[in-house]
Design an enzyme around this catalytic site. Structure first.
Site, short mmCIF file in Angstrom:
data_model
loop_
_atom_site.label_atom_id
_atom_site.label_comp_id
_atom_site.label_asym_id
_atom_site.label_seq_id
_atom_site.Cartn_x
_atom_site.Cartn_y
_atom_site.Cartn_z
N ASP A 1 12.80 -10.10 -24.78
CA ASP A 1 13.33 -8.86 -24.94
C ASP A 1 12.94 -7.78 -26.56
O ASP A 1 13.21 -7.28 -26.95
CB ASP A 1 14.48 -8.64 -24.92
CG ASP A 1 14.47 -7.00 -24.64
OD1 ASP A 1 13.79 -6.38 -24.31
OD2 ASP A 1 15.82 -6.38 -24.85
N ASN B 1 14.40 -3.64 -31.58
CA ASN B 1 15.50 -5.15 -31.60
C ASN B 1 14.44 -5.12 -33.54
O ASN B 1 15.12 -6.68 -33.41
CB ASN B 1 14.78 -5.93 -30.72
CG ASN B 1 16.26 -5.31 -30.03
OD1 ASN B 1 16.91 -4.95 -30.00
ND2 ASN B 1 15.72 -5.88 -28.58
#
Ligand SMILES: Nc1ncnc2c1ncn2[C@@H]1O[C@H](COP(=O)(O)OP(=O)(O)O)[C@@H](O)[C@H]1O
Ligand SMILES: [Mg+2]
Length: 300
Positions: free
Chosen positions: A230, A235
């Site tokens: 992901d 992130n």
């Protein structure tokens, strides 16, 4: 830094916590734990019990069943409070601060450790993780209903904690994991900004950062045997000077699993094209992929 959660924790006495724990334990058998069961297991006389349950209900730590027979179930807030309370008792934390970050459900908190150091407590949610993220984890759980939510949240916490331990000991750019309690992962606080907020970077810094991130993916793939799955500008925390960390690992997949190679390709394509668009760094995706998979030894 007395946050709402800390105020809740401060207002609980031993009886309240004992009741929460009894309800938590009994959730394996009941959705709504009957009042008689709570009374018997907690060993607390009726009037005292009633007072405490009223308090816990008004604070939304437990929820009372509708209908004639009285029963109580734990809410997510109740589970959060139990985990944080227990981390404080274990001496991992001294207090819970404010919510930080852009988490979809906003359940990442700044916390203070003994000695004054800061850390982050991430409270996992079954529903916080996007469906595609969770589907892969779900396949290991036979069926899902509300009773299973906490179990999945705990599974996600456990996954993230364990993979961070392995990544960190191999020198990957990830936050150091500190402790796990129920669905709550305590990890080192990294003072960076999410990459999506970084408007521009000098080319050499952007290149150093991209190389470092690819090296972390390489460590993950070749030494730990996992793919993040992901990866995006949300992130990655950028810490300046071409350094950063990759966060948010619970949905990782093992490289032997079905679909792992596609996810790896997706992660790397995403990262390289982001750096191309945003910072003008032009590196070949095949070179990046070869490097991460350990086929090529020189970074792109
Ligand atoms: N170790 C950390 N140090 C500092 N901030 C963090 C850390 N972990 C998470 N955050 C903050 O919390 C936000 C959400 O965390 P993340 O792990 O990506 O969870 P999710 O995206 O599932 O909500 C991040 O965007 C970041 O702002
Ligand atoms: Mg995230």
């Amino acid at each position: 830094m007395a946050s709402r959660l800390q105020r809740i924790i401060d207002s609980l006495d031993r009886v309240d916590v004992r009741i929460l724990r009894v309800i938590e334990t009994q959730l394996s058998r009941y959705y709504y734990v009957p009042l008689e069961v709570i009374e018997r297991k907690a060993g607390i006389p009726g009037s005292r019990l009633g007072k405490s349950l009223l308090k816990l209900t008004s604070m939304k730590l437990v929820k009372r069943s509708l209908g004639s027979s009285s029963g109580y179930t734990l809410t997510y807030l109740g589970l959060d409070v139990l985990a944080l309370w227990s981390l404080i008792r274990r001496g991992v934390l001294v207090r819970v601060g404010e919510r930080i970050g852009v988490g979809k459900e906003g359940d990442v908190y700044l916390v203070e450790m003994p000695g004054g150091g800061l850390a982050v407590a991430k409270l996992h949610r079954e529903g916080r993780t996007s469906f595609s993220k969770i589907k892969r984890v779900r396949s290991s759980v036979a069926f899902i209903d509300r009773k299973q939510w906490f179990r999945i949240a705990k599974l996600l916490g456990e996954r993230e904690f364990k993979v961070l331990v392995r990544l960190h000991e191999k020198g990957a750019w990830v936050p150091e994991p500190i402790a796990l309690d129920r669905h709550c992962v305590v990890q080192e606080y990294r003072e960076g900004v999410e990459l999506y907020r970084v408007r521009e970077l000098p080319v050499d810094e952007a290149h150093t950062l991209l190389r470092g991130l690819l090296e972390t993916l390489r460590i993950a793939y070749t030494s730990v045997g996992v793919v993040h799955g992901d990866l995006s500008e949300y992130n990655v925390l950028y810490e300046g000077g071409g350094r950063g960390v990759i966060i948010d690992w619970p949905q990782y997949v093992y490289r032997e699993e079905d679909g792992a190679e596609e996810l790896l390709l997706r992660d790397i394509r995403y990262l390289t094209s982001y750096f191309r668009r945003r910072f003008g760094i032009d590196i070949d995706i095949e070179d990046a992929l070869g490097y991460v998979r350990g086929v090529k030894s020189a970074p792109p």
